[in-house]
Design an enzyme around this catalytic site. Structure first.
Site, PDB file in Angstrom:
ATOM      1  N   ASP A  94      39.191  36.620  40.389  1.00  0.00           N
ATOM      2  CA  ASP A  94      39.476  36.628  39.189  1.00  0.00           C
ATOM      3  C   ASP A  94      40.428  35.231  38.787  1.00  0.00           C
ATOM      4  O   ASP A  94      41.269  34.903  39.826  1.00  0.00           O
ATOM      5  CB  ASP A  94      40.442  37.836  38.893  1.00  0.00           C
ATOM      6  CG  ASP A  94      40.676  38.126  37.382  1.00  0.00           C
ATOM      7  OD1 ASP A  94      40.109  37.556  36.544  1.00  0.00           O
ATOM      8  OD2 ASP A  94      41.777  38.851  37.069  1.00  0.00           O
ATOM      9  N   HIS A  95      39.876  34.394  37.770  1.00  0.00           N
ATOM     10  CA  HIS A  95      40.715  33.450  37.356  1.00  0.00           C
ATOM     11  C   HIS A  95      40.724  32.237  38.642  1.00  0.00           C
ATOM     12  O   HIS A  95      41.994  31.951  38.846  1.00  0.00           O
ATOM     13  CB  HIS A  95      42.398  33.512  36.789  1.00  0.00           C
ATOM     14  CG  HIS A  95      42.239  34.394  35.582  1.00  0.00           C
ATOM     15  ND1 HIS A  95      41.843  33.660  34.498  1.00  0.00           N
ATOM     16  CD2 HIS A  95      42.544  35.623  35.232  1.00  0.00           C
ATOM     17  CE1 HIS A  95      41.735  34.734  33.339  1.00  0.00           C
ATOM     18  NE2 HIS A  95      42.108  36.079  33.942  1.00  0.00           N
ATOM     19  N   GLU A 146      35.136  30.573  31.387  1.00  0.00           N
ATOM     20  CA  GLU A 146      35.665  31.089  30.170  1.00  0.00           C
ATOM     21  C   GLU A 146      35.985  29.836  28.924  1.00  0.00           C
ATOM     22  O   GLU A 146      36.055  28.772  29.439  1.00  0.00           O
ATOM     23  CB  GLU A 146      37.199  31.453  30.376  1.00  0.00           C
ATOM     24  CG  GLU A 146      38.116  31.811  29.195  1.00  0.00           C
ATOM     25  CD  GLU A 146      39.324  32.709  29.816  1.00  0.00           C
ATOM     26  OE1 GLU A 146      39.222  33.348  30.744  1.00  0.00           O
ATOM     27  OE2 GLU A 146      40.060  32.603  28.948  1.00  0.00           O
ATOM     28  N   HIS A 190      46.497  39.233  28.124  1.00  0.00           N
ATOM     29  CA  HIS A 190      46.779  39.819  29.506  1.00  0.00           C
ATOM     30  C   HIS A 190      48.426  40.625  29.527  1.00  0.00           C
ATOM     31  O   HIS A 190      48.941  40.014  28.479  1.00  0.00           O
ATOM     32  CB  HIS A 190      47.184  38.925  30.523  1.00  0.00           C
ATOM     33  CG  HIS A 190      45.589  38.151  30.994  1.00  0.00           C
ATOM     34  ND1 HIS A 190      45.329  36.665  30.744  1.00  0.00           N
ATOM     35  CD2 HIS A 190      44.483  38.905  31.444  1.00  0.00           C
ATOM     36  CE1 HIS A 190      43.973  36.504  31.066  1.00  0.00           C
ATOM     37  NE2 HIS A 190      43.647  37.851  31.756  1.00  0.00           N
ATOM     38  N   HIS A 234      38.503  39.752  29.123  1.00  0.00           N
ATOM     39  CA  HIS A 234      39.734  39.944  29.993  1.00  0.00           C
ATOM     40  C   HIS A 234      40.833  40.607  28.973  1.00  0.00           C
ATOM     41  O   HIS A 234      40.681  40.897  27.847  1.00  0.00           O
ATOM     42  CB  HIS A 234      40.224  38.678  30.238  1.00  0.00           C
ATOM     43  CG  HIS A 234      39.577  37.867  31.230  1.00  0.00           C
ATOM     44  ND1 HIS A 234      39.955  37.599  32.669  1.00  0.00           N
ATOM     45  CD2 HIS A 234      38.267  37.530  31.464  1.00  0.00           C
ATOM     46  CE1 HIS A 234      39.286  37.037  33.444  1.00  0.00           C
ATOM     47  NE2 HIS A 234      38.006  36.942  32.714  1.00  0.00           N
ATOM     48  N   ASN A 277      37.783  43.724  31.698  1.00  0.00           N
ATOM     49  CA  ASN A 277      38.905  43.660  32.958  1.00  0.00           C
ATOM     50  C   ASN A 277      40.039  44.514  32.438  1.00  0.00           C
ATOM     51  O   ASN A 277      40.526  44.363  31.394  1.00  0.00           O
ATOM     52  CB  ASN A 277      39.156  42.208  32.725  1.00  0.00           C
ATOM     53  CG  ASN A 277      38.383  41.036  33.535  1.00  0.00           C
ATOM     54  OD1 ASN A 277      37.221  41.514  33.712  1.00  0.00           O
ATOM     55  ND2 ASN A 277      38.902  40.257  33.653  1.00  0.00           N
ATOM     56  N   SER A 280      46.537  45.971  34.289  1.00  0.00           N
ATOM     57  CA  SER A 280      48.015  46.724  33.580  1.00  0.00           C
ATOM     58  C   SER A 280      47.614  48.164  33.619  1.00  0.00           C
ATOM     59  O   SER A 280      48.870  48.688  33.798  1.00  0.00           O
ATOM     60  CB  SER A 280      48.295  46.073  32.336  1.00  0.00           C
ATOM     61  OG  SER A 280      48.310  44.513  32.150  1.00  0.00           O
TER      62      SER A 280
HETATM   63  P1  13P Z   1      45.086  43.517  31.450  1.00  0.00           P
HETATM   64  O1  13P Z   1      46.401  42.901  31.528  1.00  0.00           O
HETATM   65  O2  13P Z   1      44.980  43.863  29.887  1.00  0.00           O
HETATM   66  O3  13P Z   1      44.955  44.700  32.269  1.00  0.00           O
HETATM   67  O4  13P Z   1      44.042  42.290  31.814  1.00  0.00           O
HETATM   68  C1  13P Z   1      43.507  41.992  33.079  1.00  0.00           C
HETATM   69  C2  13P Z   1      42.796  41.029  33.339  1.00  0.00           C
HETATM   70  O5  13P Z   1      42.178  40.576  32.231  1.00  0.00           O
HETATM   71  C3  13P Z   1      42.518  40.312  34.588  1.00  0.00           C
HETATM   72  O6  13P Z   1      41.871  39.129  34.542  1.00  0.00           O
END
Ligand code: 13P
Length: 332
Positions: A94-95, A146, A190, A234, A277, A280
Site C-alpha cells: 500500500d502506498h 494514483e 484517509h 482509498h 481500501n 480505519s
Molecule cells: P481508511 O483510513 O478510510 O480506512 O483508508 C485506508 C486506505 O485507504 C489505505 O490505503
C-alpha cells in the site's frame, strides 16, 4: 527472489476483471498484527470472498516487512485449514513511495504493488510509475498507480487538501504507464476524520454530522474515458458510529469522527471501482473492543482476553463489509 506464485498468492488481474463484470468490489484490508490477519482470513474464508491484504509504510515500521510477508504466507495455509481450498489472496504493498521499495516487495513475494507518486508533478508520476510497471510485469506482479490527491492522514501519507482526479488525464496516464489499476480521488480520504464539521451538515434529530456526497460525476467521467479499467478507492472507511459511540462512552475521545456512508460505497462497488481500501474501521473495532473488555473487567491483564474480543469485533466488521457493502461474498 521469491515468486508470489510459490507462496499460493495471486495477483489482481483476473480478480479485478471479474469484479468489474460482476458489479462488486474486492476488499483491501490493511494488516499490522496477527489478530487482524486472523480476522481478515476467517471472514474471507467463511464468505468465500477474494481478499487483498495490504501492507502500508506504517505497518512495515511497526511490524517489520519480513515478518508481515511471512504472516501473509502463513495466511494462505491458514485459509486452507479453514476449508478454503483455493484461497484468492493478494499480498499488496500500500502506498509504495519509491522504485526500490516496490522492487524489494516484488522480489520478496508480494503479488501486487502500489506506486503512489501522486504528489509528484504529472510527468514525474508517469516516469516513476512506468519504471515500476516495467519491473513488476516481468514477474507478473500487478501495479496500482494514483492520480489526484486524497486529503487526510494515514500512517505516513498526509495531505491537508484533496485534488480530484482530472478525467482528461487518465487515458494518457494509463496508456503511458501501463498500470493495471488506478486509484482516483473523488472525495474519500484517509483516517477517521474524513470531513471537517464545516464541510458537513448536521442531522437535526441526532445531531450527528452528515458528510457531503462523493464526486460520482468525476468517477463517471473517468469510466467514460477508460471503459472497463479497474478503479481503486482509498480512504473508504465508513467510521461506524456504533464504535465511535462505544469508544467515547468508555473514556475515549473521538469527537466528530466521520467516514464515507456505506450506501455510497455500495454504489461505487457496482461500477468500475473494483478495489475498496479499508483500514480505519478495523482500528475502531479493535479499540472499541479493548475499551469494553478493560472497562468491564478492570482486573484483566491477559492480552488474549481483550485481543481475542477485538479479533471477534474485526471479523464481524470484515464480514459485514464483504456481504453488505462490497458484494464480494461467494466470488472466490
Ligand atoms: P481508511 O483510513 O478510510 O480506512 O483508508 C485506508 C486506505 O485507504 C489505505 O490505503
Amino acid at each position: 527472489m521469491v515468486s508470489y506464485k510459490e507462496l499460493g498468492l495471486v495477483n489482481t488481474r483476473e480478480m479485478f476483471a471479474k469484479a468489474i463484470k460482476g458489479g462488486y468490489a474486492i476488499p483491501a484490508f490493511n494488516f499490522n498484527n496477527m489478530e487482524q490477519l486472523q480476522a481478515i482470513i476467517k471472514a474471507a474464508a467463511e464468505t468465500k470472498s477474494p481478499v487483498i491484504l495490504q501492507v502500508s509504510k506504517g505497518a512495515r515500521n511497526y511490524a517489520n516487512q519480513t515478518l508481515l510477508r511471512y504472516m501473509a504466507q502463513g495466511a494462505v495455509e491458514y485459509a486452507k485449514e479453514l476449508g478454503w481450498e483455493k484461497p484468492q489472496i493478494v499480498l499488496h504493498l500500500d502506498h509504495g513511495d519509491s522504485f526500490e521499495l516496490c522492487k524489494s516487495c516484488v522480489d520478496f513475494g508480494f503479488s501486487s504493488v502500489m506506486i503512489d507518486a501522486s504528489s509528484l508533478p504529472y510527468e514525474e508520476n508517469i516516469a516513476l510509475t512506468k519504471k515500476v510497471v516495467e519491473y513488476a510485469h516481468q514477474y507478473d506482479v500487478t501495479v496500482e498507480a494514483e492520480l489526484g490527491v486524497l486529503a487526510g492522514v494515514e500512517d505516513e501519507v498526509a495531505s491537508a487538501v484533496s485534488h480530484y482526479t482530472k478525467p482528461e488525464e487518465v487515458v494518457d496516464f494509463a496508456t503511458r504507464t501501463g498500470c493495471d489499476s488506478l486509484a482516483i480521488s473523488i472525495g474519500t480520504s484517509h483516517g477517521a476524520y474524513k470531513f471537517t464539521p464545516e464541510q458537513c451538515t448536521r442531522d437535526p434529530k441526532t445531531g450527528k454530522l452528515v458528510p457531503p456526497p462523493l464526486a460520482f460525476d468525476v468517477l463517471d467521467a473517468v469510466m467514460e474515458q477508460l471503459p472497463g479499467f479497474p478503479i481503486v478507492l482509498h480512504g473508504s472507511s465508513s467510521v461506524p458510529q456504533e464504535y465511535v459511540d462505544m469508544i467515547n462512552s468508555l473514556g475515549g475521545k473521538l469527537p466528530d469522527a466521520i467516514g464515507i456512508p456505506e450506501e455510497q460505497l455500495r454504489k461505487a462497488a457496482k461500477s468500475a471501482v473494483c478495489k475498496i481500501n479499508i483500514d480505519s474501521d478495523s482500528r475502531l473495532a479493535f479499540t472499541a473492543a479493548v475499551r469494553k473488555v478493560l472497562t468491564e473487567k478492570p482486573g484483566e491483564f491477559d492480552p488474549r482476553k481483550y485481543c481475542g474480543v477485538a479479533r471477534d469485533f474485526m471479523e464481524e466488521l470484515y464480514k459485514h463489509k464483504i456481504i453488505d457493502v462490497l458484494g464480494s461474498d461467494g466470488k472466490a
